[in-house]
Motif scaffolding. Structure first.
Motif, PDB file in Angstrom:
ATOM      1  N   LYS B  37      47.474   9.930  49.169  1.00  0.00           N
ATOM      2  CA  LYS B  37      46.799   9.493  50.390  1.00  0.00           C
ATOM      3  C   LYS B  37      46.500   8.001  50.298  1.00  0.00           C
ATOM      4  N   GLY B  38      46.774   7.313  51.366  1.00  0.00           N
ATOM      5  CA  GLY B  38      46.466   5.891  51.420  1.00  0.00           C
ATOM      6  C   GLY B  38      47.484   5.004  50.732  1.00  0.00           C
ATOM      7  N   SER B  39      48.569   5.597  50.220  1.00  0.00           N
ATOM      8  CA  SER B  39      49.573   4.758  49.562  1.00  0.00           C
ATOM      9  C   SER B  39      50.753   4.542  50.490  1.00  0.00           C
ATOM     10  N   CYS B  40      51.670   3.714  50.019  1.00  0.00           N
ATOM     11  CA  CYS B  40      52.887   3.527  50.783  1.00  0.00           C
ATOM     12  C   CYS B  40      54.063   3.792  49.869  1.00  0.00           C
ATOM     13  N   LEU B  41      54.847   4.808  50.217  1.00  0.00           N
ATOM     14  CA  LEU B  41      56.002   5.148  49.406  1.00  0.00           C
ATOM     15  C   LEU B  41      57.258   4.591  50.059  1.00  0.00           C
ATOM     16  N   GLY B  42      58.031   3.826  49.303  1.00  0.00           N
ATOM     17  CA  GLY B  42      59.300   3.330  49.818  1.00  0.00           C
ATOM     18  C   GLY B  42      60.414   4.227  49.330  1.00  0.00           C
ATOM     19  N   ILE B  43      61.293   4.625  50.225  1.00  0.00           N
ATOM     20  CA  ILE B  43      62.455   5.410  49.811  1.00  0.00           C
ATOM     21  C   ILE B  43      63.679   4.530  49.972  1.00  0.00           C
ATOM     22  N   ASN B 212      66.537  -1.873  52.158  1.00  0.00           N
ATOM     23  CA  ASN B 212      66.234  -3.251  51.830  1.00  0.00           C
ATOM     24  C   ASN B 212      65.156  -3.320  50.755  1.00  0.00           C
ATOM     25  N   LEU B 213      65.558  -3.719  49.551  1.00  0.00           N
ATOM     26  CA  LEU B 213      64.635  -3.716  48.425  1.00  0.00           C
ATOM     27  C   LEU B 213      63.487  -4.693  48.630  1.00  0.00           C
ATOM     28  N   THR B 214      63.789  -5.821  49.243  1.00  0.00           N
ATOM     29  CA  THR B 214      62.771  -6.849  49.416  1.00  0.00           C
ATOM     30  C   THR B 214      61.601  -6.338  50.238  1.00  0.00           C
ATOM     31  N   SER B 215      61.921  -5.597  51.308  1.00  0.00           N
ATOM     32  CA  SER B 215      60.832  -5.115  52.140  1.00  0.00           C
ATOM     33  C   SER B 215      59.992  -4.075  51.399  1.00  0.00           C
ATOM     34  N   VAL B 216      60.625  -3.343  50.480  1.00  0.00           N
ATOM     35  CA  VAL B 216      59.870  -2.375  49.687  1.00  0.00           C
ATOM     36  C   VAL B 216      58.875  -3.094  48.788  1.00  0.00           C
ATOM     37  N   THR B 217      59.352  -4.130  48.104  1.00  0.00           N
ATOM     38  CA  THR B 217      58.449  -4.841  47.206  1.00  0.00           C
ATOM     39  C   THR B 217      57.336  -5.537  47.984  1.00  0.00           C
ATOM     40  N   TYR B 218      57.623  -5.863  49.216  1.00  0.00           N
ATOM     41  CA  TYR B 218      56.635  -6.557  50.039  1.00  0.00           C
ATOM     42  C   TYR B 218      55.528  -5.620  50.491  1.00  0.00           C
ATOM     43  N   CYS B 220      55.335  -1.788  49.751  1.00  0.00           N
ATOM     44  CA  CYS B 220      55.055  -0.465  49.188  1.00  0.00           C
ATOM     45  C   CYS B 220      54.315  -0.505  47.862  1.00  0.00           C
ATOM     46  N   ASP B 221      53.686   0.632  47.540  1.00  0.00           N
ATOM     47  CA  ASP B 221      53.027   0.793  46.247  1.00  0.00           C
ATOM     48  C   ASP B 221      53.960   1.489  45.267  1.00  0.00           C
ATOM     49  N   ASP B 222      54.664   2.506  45.795  1.00  0.00           N
ATOM     50  CA  ASP B 222      55.577   3.270  44.950  1.00  0.00           C
ATOM     51  C   ASP B 222      56.975   3.175  45.537  1.00  0.00           C
ATOM     52  N   VAL B 223      57.963   3.361  44.696  1.00  0.00           N
ATOM     53  CA  VAL B 223      59.312   3.345  45.215  1.00  0.00           C
ATOM     54  C   VAL B 223      60.111   4.501  44.623  1.00  0.00           C
ATOM     55  N   LEU B 224      60.983   5.042  45.472  1.00  0.00           N
ATOM     56  CA  LEU B 224      61.783   6.195  45.070  1.00  0.00           C
ATOM     57  C   LEU B 224      63.238   5.841  45.356  1.00  0.00           C
ATOM     58  N   PHE B 225      64.075   5.926  44.333  1.00  0.00           N
ATOM     59  CA  PHE B 225      65.494   5.628  44.531  1.00  0.00           C
ATOM     60  C   PHE B 225      66.251   6.912  44.818  1.00  0.00           C
ATOM     61  N   LEU B 226      67.027   6.893  45.868  1.00  0.00           N
ATOM     62  CA  LEU B 226      67.800   8.069  46.236  1.00  0.00           C
ATOM     63  C   LEU B 226      69.275   7.693  46.104  1.00  0.00           C
ATOM     64  N   TYR B 227      70.006   8.460  45.319  1.00  0.00           N
ATOM     65  CA  TYR B 227      71.418   8.153  45.155  1.00  0.00           C
ATOM     66  C   TYR B 227      72.214   9.437  45.292  1.00  0.00           C
ATOM     67  N   GLN B 228      73.098   9.505  46.265  1.00  0.00           N
ATOM     68  CA  GLN B 228      73.920  10.677  46.548  1.00  0.00           C
ATOM     69  C   GLN B 228      73.086  11.946  46.613  1.00  0.00           C
ATOM     70  N   GLY B 229      71.957  11.852  47.305  1.00  0.00           N
ATOM     71  CA  GLY B 229      71.149  13.036  47.546  1.00  0.00           C
ATOM     72  C   GLY B 229      70.230  13.442  46.415  1.00  0.00           C
ATOM     73  N   LYS B 230      70.210  12.643  45.355  1.00  0.00           N
ATOM     74  CA  LYS B 230      69.332  12.990  44.237  1.00  0.00           C
ATOM     75  C   LYS B 230      68.333  11.857  44.012  1.00  0.00           C
ATOM     76  N   VAL B 231      67.125  12.252  43.612  1.00  0.00           N
ATOM     77  CA  VAL B 231      66.144  11.240  43.246  1.00  0.00           C
ATOM     78  C   VAL B 231      66.489  10.762  41.849  1.00  0.00           C
ATOM     79  N   THR B 232      66.800   9.478  41.722  1.00  0.00           N
ATOM     80  CA  THR B 232      67.158   9.002  40.391  1.00  0.00           C
ATOM     81  C   THR B 232      65.993   8.308  39.710  1.00  0.00           C
ATOM     82  N   GLU B 233      65.052   7.862  40.511  1.00  0.00           N
ATOM     83  CA  GLU B 233      63.936   7.134  39.905  1.00  0.00           C
ATOM     84  C   GLU B 233      62.757   7.148  40.858  1.00  0.00           C
ATOM     85  N   HIS B 234      61.551   7.282  40.307  1.00  0.00           N
ATOM     86  CA  HIS B 234      60.342   7.244  41.116  1.00  0.00           C
ATOM     87  C   HIS B 234      59.281   6.531  40.301  1.00  0.00           C
ATOM     88  N   LEU B 235      58.938   5.334  40.690  1.00  0.00           N
ATOM     89  CA  LEU B 235      57.955   4.583  39.914  1.00  0.00           C
ATOM     90  C   LEU B 235      57.201   3.613  40.810  1.00  0.00           C
TER      91      LEU B 235
END
Lengths: 276, 262
Positions: B37-43, B212-218, B220-235
């Motif tokens: 709650k209250g965070s911003c997740l970038g996908i 767009n990675l830049t907008s995520v860093t600008y 979001c608090d957390d970021v989730l990488f999605l590659y070919q339908g799988k979550v490869t990273e969440h940090l």
């Protein structure tokens, strides 16, 4: 700019709408406007030239062509309108149902449409009229019966085009009721298509009813109807060719008018259209 | 507050062996994550990685084949009440602002749709005109715009209006599906600043889908990488440089190289 203003700014729309209204009014006021009784025969005066008493001459039975033309507005325009509302109503209902609910409903409706579309339309009309008997109401039933499938298909396409639009998705997402989506988003979006189809359809219906009357399957003999009048003129093509000009020109003008109106209405109903 | 549990989604494949073949192409594989709650997740992900499908699952428009979405611990799919509660709490801003607004509505009607949702939920009738003006002002548009049609606004203005509409229903979560991607760089920054401000002011939770990675860093608090339908990273964004995942690393590298080349 709102709808009324856009309508008034579009010259074609105003002109054609006025013309159609005028014709309709003439049909309503036929007893006042017609110089003679459309049924009164005067065999001695047949094939009369244009004159003050008979402005458009007389036909093979000595009836006033102008009076018959004016009285003929009632069946011609009236029947066309009824046919149009019938087809558009049925087509829109089934088209929207198919496009909106998808799945099995769509399959059933669209396969039925496919079946309907695979029949040659004129043959179907003849078949229906032959089955049910020659009468005006059967002509309308026949026309609606063969034409609704076209509309159902076109309207379904229109609905499908908008149902996945982002503004519909937003409404879905935030849980707006289905009737809001249907009546505020989808129906207004397809009205411009509907208006064009409707006005083109009136033109088509006029021609089709006239064709049937021309073939003797529609409006029957003494009743003045434009197609039936052409049919009668055909009989005396060699002796009095002038007789077919009046009903022929009337049909062409009215149909053209409806087609132009369809075009103009499309512009009017599209808010993006910048007025010229 | 929002939790994805083992979401799998597949679509009927275009290529079928038989006429009535049932081959399906899987788009999302076992996607799990949660949003605080209250965070911003970038996908983050490239085109075709399943970002938008994930978005559709999130806003309740696409039922997953398997898995469940939990909102405040309650399942969203499978019951009417669950869906209702999602609809009450979530709002959305789309990428394509040209189709986001009904071209036949005026701005006040478009924002009014959001207000109507709120009215239905809270059972009170706010002063429509005042609310619309306030919302327009909040997103940095003059209140006189309320009588305009969408085609009389620019892209940036339209996107602001869409944000106003999303905020109008007073949601707790807003999903941004590539919401700034189709704007020019300058407007992007303006809109993202606006989003930050709104988040603070209205105590919102964001899910921000983008490529767009830049907008995520600008933003979001957390970021989730999605590659070919799988979550490869969440940090979290601070640790983004320390990713162990090869795909995320490659994506980061390409941005860094791009920056250097400039």
């Amino acid at each position: 700019m709102n709808l009324g203003k856009r309508f008034l700014h579009n010259r074609t729309a105003v002109a054609t709408a006025l013309f159609v209204l005028l014709i309709a009014l003439a049909g309503v006021c036929a007893p006042v406007l017609a110089p003679n009784d459309p049924y009164a025969t005067d065999i001695l005066n047949k094939f009369a030239d244009y004159s003050l008493q008979y402005p458009l001459g007389t036909d093979q039975l000595g009836r006033c062509v102008l009076s018959r033309l004016i009285y003929g507005i009632r069946p011609t325009l009236g029947l066309a309108m009824v046919t149009m509302f019938g087809t558009i109503g049925l087509g829109a209902l089934l088209g929207i149902t198919a496009g909106y609910f998808r799945g099995i409903t769509e399959e059933v409706i669209m396969r039925l449409v496919d079946v309907m579309l695979s029949f040659p339309s004129q043959i179907m009309v003849f078949a229906v009229v032959a089955l049910l008997g020659v009468s005006v109401q059967n002509v309308i039933i026949a026309n609606v019966f063969i034409k609704w499938a076209w509309y159902a298909r076109m309207i379904r396409t229109g609905v499908m085009q908008y149902r996945d639009c982002n503004f519909v998705r937003f409404s879905r997402c935030v849980g707006m009721p289905e009737r809001f989506i249907l009546f505020r988003h989808l129906l207004p979006s397809i009205t411009s298509d509907l208006a064009v189809l409707a006005s083109l359809d009136v033109g088509w219906a006029i021609i089709n009813i006239s064709t049937l009357s021309f073939l003797g399957l529609g409006v029957q003999a003494p009743t003045p109807e434009w197609g039936a009048m052409l049919n009668e003129a055909k009989e005396v093509l060699t002796s009095n060719p002038v007789q077919m000009i009046a009903p022929g020109a009337a049909i062409v003008t009215l149909v053209c008018c409806f087609n132009l109106m369809g075009d103009a209405l499309r512009d009017v109903l599209d808010p993006k259209e910048v007025e010229g | 507050m929002l939790e994805f549990q083992n979401i799998c989604v597949s679509f009927p494949s275009e290529r079928q062996d038989r006429i009535f073949g049932k081959i399906r192409q899987q788009v999302l594989f076992d996607v799990s994550f949660n949003v605080r709650k209250g965070s911003c997740l970038g996908i983050l992900g490239e085109s075709g990685s399943g970002k938008s499908t994930l978005g559709r699952v999130l806003c309740g428009l696409l039922k997953p084949d398997r898995g469940q979405v939990l909102l405040d611990g309650k399942p969203v799919y499978g019951s009417r009440a669950g869906k209702r509660s999602l609809q009450n709490k979530l709002s959305v801003v789309f990428q394509d602002y040209t189709t986001s607004a009904n071209p036949r509505f005026r701005v006040k009607d478009i924002i009014g749709e959001g207000l109507k949702v709120r009215e239905r939920r809270e059972g009170e009738k706010p002063d429509r005109e005042k609310e619309t003006a306030a919302l327009l002002r909040m997103v940095g548009l003059p209140p006189e715009f309320s009588d305009r049609f969408p085609h009389e606004l620019s892209g940036g203005q339209l996107q602001r209006m869409c944000i106003a509409r999303a905020v109008a229903c007073r949601p707790q979560i807003i999903l941004f599906d590539e919401a700034v991607s189709s704007l020019d760089a300058h407007t992007q920054v303006q809109v993202m600043d606006l989003l930050r401000e709104l988040k603070e002011k209205l105590d919102l939770t964001y899910v921000f889908i983008t490529h767009n990675l830049t907008s995520v860093t600008y933003l979001c608090d957390d970021v989730l990488f999605l590659y070919q339908g799988k979550v490869t990273e969440h940090l979290s964004v601070e640790n983004i440089g320390r990713t162990a995942d090869p795909y995320a690393g490659k994506l980061l590298e390409s941005i860094v190289m791009f920056e250097e080349a400039k």
